[in-house]
Design a protein around this motif. Structure first.
Motif, PDB file in Angstrom:
ATOM      1  N   ARG A  43       0.950  -1.087   0.101  1.00 17.23           N
ATOM      2  CA  ARG A  43      -0.047  -0.123  -0.078  1.00 17.23           C
ATOM      3  C   ARG A  43       0.805   0.998   0.060  1.00 17.23           C
ATOM      4  NH1 ARG A  43       1.943  -1.465   4.351  1.00 17.23           N
ATOM      5  NH2 ARG A  43       1.828  -0.190   6.296  1.00 17.23           N
ATOM      6  N   ARG A  44       0.287   2.144  -0.471  1.00 17.24           N
ATOM      7  CA  ARG A  44       1.002   3.675  -0.347  1.00 17.24           C
ATOM      8  C   ARG A  44       0.311   4.747  -0.063  1.00 17.24           C
ATOM      9  NH1 ARG A  44       2.144   6.668  -5.520  1.00 17.24           N
ATOM     10  NH2 ARG A  44       0.532   6.314  -6.720  1.00 17.24           N
ATOM     11  N   PHE A  45       0.568   5.918   0.414  1.00 15.70           N
ATOM     12  CA  PHE A  45      -0.221   7.085   0.751  1.00 15.70           C
ATOM     13  C   PHE A  45      -0.279   7.613  -0.603  1.00 15.70           C
ATOM     14  CE2 PHE A  45      -0.304  11.526   1.845  1.00 15.70           C
ATOM     15  CZ  PHE A  45      -1.493  11.499   2.518  1.00 15.70           C
ATOM     16  N   LEU A  46      -1.599   8.477  -0.926  1.00 14.13           N
ATOM     17  CA  LEU A  46      -1.731   9.162  -2.132  1.00 14.13           C
ATOM     18  C   LEU A  46      -1.791  10.791  -1.697  1.00 14.13           C
ATOM     19  CD1 LEU A  46      -4.237   7.167  -4.019  1.00 14.13           C
ATOM     20  CD2 LEU A  46      -1.755   7.171  -4.466  1.00 14.13           C
ATOM     21  N   ARG A  47      -2.856  10.780  -0.898  1.00 11.11           N
ATOM     22  CA  ARG A  47      -2.922  12.625  -0.349  1.00 11.11           C
ATOM     23  C   ARG A  47      -4.219  12.561   0.400  1.00 11.11           C
ATOM     24  NH1 ARG A  47      -4.677  15.197  -6.038  1.00 11.11           N
ATOM     25  NH2 ARG A  47      -6.695  15.491  -5.374  1.00 11.11           N
ATOM     26  N   ASP A  48      -4.473  13.473   1.257  1.00 11.68           N
ATOM     27  CA  ASP A  48      -5.407  13.862   1.883  1.00 11.68           C
ATOM     28  C   ASP A  48      -6.313  12.597   2.629  1.00 11.68           C
ATOM     29  OD1 ASP A  48      -5.576  16.410   0.849  1.00 11.68           O
ATOM     30  OD2 ASP A  48      -6.573  15.849  -0.946  1.00 11.68           O
ATOM     31  N   GLY A  49      -5.381  11.688   3.086  1.00  8.71           N
ATOM     32  CA  GLY A  49      -6.056  10.810   3.931  1.00  8.71           C
ATOM     33  C   GLY A  49      -6.254   9.658   2.847  1.00  8.71           C
ATOM     34  N   LEU A  50      -5.987   9.539   1.918  1.00  8.34           N
ATOM     35  CA  LEU A  50      -6.415   8.562   0.980  1.00  8.34           C
ATOM     36  C   LEU A  50      -5.166   7.610   0.523  1.00  8.34           C
ATOM     37  CD1 LEU A  50      -8.633   7.627  -0.977  1.00  8.34           C
ATOM     38  CD2 LEU A  50      -7.666   8.863  -2.811  1.00  8.34           C
ATOM     39  N   PHE A  51      -5.369   6.228   0.719  1.00  4.30           N
ATOM     40  CA  PHE A  51      -4.296   5.272   0.356  1.00  4.30           C
ATOM     41  C   PHE A  51      -4.708   4.346  -0.614  1.00  4.30           C
ATOM     42  CE2 PHE A  51      -3.957   6.860   4.807  1.00  4.30           C
ATOM     43  CZ  PHE A  51      -2.568   6.692   5.054  1.00  4.30           C
ATOM     44  N   GLU A  52      -3.692   3.651  -1.102  1.00  2.00           N
ATOM     45  CA  GLU A  52      -3.834   2.814  -2.313  1.00  2.00           C
ATOM     46  C   GLU A  52      -3.362   1.347  -1.832  1.00  2.00           C
ATOM     47  OE1 GLU A  52      -2.787   3.563  -6.636  1.00  2.00           O
ATOM     48  OE2 GLU A  52      -0.802   3.168  -5.438  1.00  2.00           O
ATOM     49  N   ILE A  53      -4.169   0.548  -2.163  1.00  2.00           N
ATOM     50  CA  ILE A  53      -3.674  -0.788  -1.932  1.00  2.00           C
ATOM     51  C   ILE A  53      -3.275  -1.442  -3.410  1.00  2.00           C
ATOM     52  CG2 ILE A  53      -4.242  -3.284  -1.303  1.00  2.00           C
ATOM     53  CD1 ILE A  53      -6.574  -2.157   0.554  1.00  2.00           C
ATOM     54  N   LYS A  54      -2.166  -1.827  -3.510  1.00  2.00           N
ATOM     55  CA  LYS A  54      -1.595  -2.490  -4.604  1.00  2.00           C
ATOM     56  C   LYS A  54      -1.929  -4.113  -4.684  1.00  2.00           C
ATOM     57  CE  LYS A  54       1.782   1.038  -5.199  1.00  2.00           C
ATOM     58  NZ  LYS A  54       3.196   1.204  -5.327  1.00  2.00           N
ATOM     59  N   THR A  55      -2.632  -4.468  -5.607  1.00  2.00           N
ATOM     60  CA  THR A  55      -2.849  -5.769  -5.726  1.00  2.00           C
ATOM     61  C   THR A  55      -2.591  -6.239  -7.151  1.00  2.00           C
ATOM     62  OG1 THR A  55      -4.741  -5.945  -4.184  1.00  2.00           O
ATOM     63  CG2 THR A  55      -4.634  -8.019  -5.665  1.00  2.00           C
ATOM     64  N   ASN A  56      -1.570  -6.748  -7.604  1.00  2.00           N
ATOM     65  CA  ASN A  56      -0.978  -7.035  -9.087  1.00  2.00           C
ATOM     66  C   ASN A  56      -1.468  -5.962  -9.927  1.00  2.00           C
ATOM     67  OD1 ASN A  56      -0.243  -9.580  -8.318  1.00  2.00           O
ATOM     68  ND2 ASN A  56      -2.457 -10.700  -8.722  1.00  2.00           N
ATOM     69  N   ASP A  57      -2.403  -6.017 -10.907  1.00  2.00           N
ATOM     70  CA  ASP A  57      -2.772  -4.766 -11.686  1.00  2.00           C
ATOM     71  C   ASP A  57      -3.937  -4.229 -11.247  1.00  2.00           C
ATOM     72  OD1 ASP A  57      -4.165  -6.937 -12.423  1.00  2.00           O
ATOM     73  OD2 ASP A  57      -4.198  -6.700 -14.654  1.00  2.00           O
ATOM     74  N   VAL A  58      -4.403  -4.669 -10.028  1.00  2.00           N
ATOM     75  CA  VAL A  58      -5.587  -3.650  -9.562  1.00  2.00           C
ATOM     76  C   VAL A  58      -5.317  -2.862  -8.398  1.00  2.00           C
ATOM     77  CG1 VAL A  58      -7.982  -4.138  -8.561  1.00  2.00           C
ATOM     78  CG2 VAL A  58      -7.089  -5.683 -10.364  1.00  2.00           C
TER      79      VAL A  58
END
Length: 100
Positions: A43-58
């Motif tokens: 996972r990684r932080f994007l901005r404004d409290g929004l994060f991203e879970i990285k699952t293969n290509d999704v």
């Protein structure tokens, strides 16, 4: 830390539209978060409290409340190196009306 993973209705539709192998991989990450903790997925932080879970290509864009819940706002198939700005804005818009 373990969390309960919930999807907004729009994210549930996006999840349903994924191919079976993609759904299985994403669900596996969600299960890992619920059973072992958020630190066990990419996972990684994007901005404004929004994060991203990285699952293969999704990618799953989410916000969370400490020790409680992860609210998935948007699920999309990765096509670029960077999270598209319009998808970040859409996720933030969806989360604005949602309760954590």
């Amino acid at each position: 830390m373990k969390f309960k993973v919930q999807k907004l209705p729009q994210a549930q539709k996006e999840f349903s539209a994924l191919e079976k192998s993609q759904k299985d991989a994403v669900q596996s990450d969600y299960d890992l978060i619920e059973n072992a903790g958020l630190e066990f997925v990419k996972r990684r932080f994007l901005r404004d409290g929004l994060f991203e879970i990285k699952t293969n290509d999704v990618r799953s864009l989410f916000k969370y409340e400490e020790n409680k819940i992860i609210l998935v706002a948007l699920i999309y198939q990765k096509k670029t190196k960077k999270a598209p700005e319009q998808l970040i804005k859409l996720a933030l818009k969806r989360l604005k009306g949602a309760e954590l």
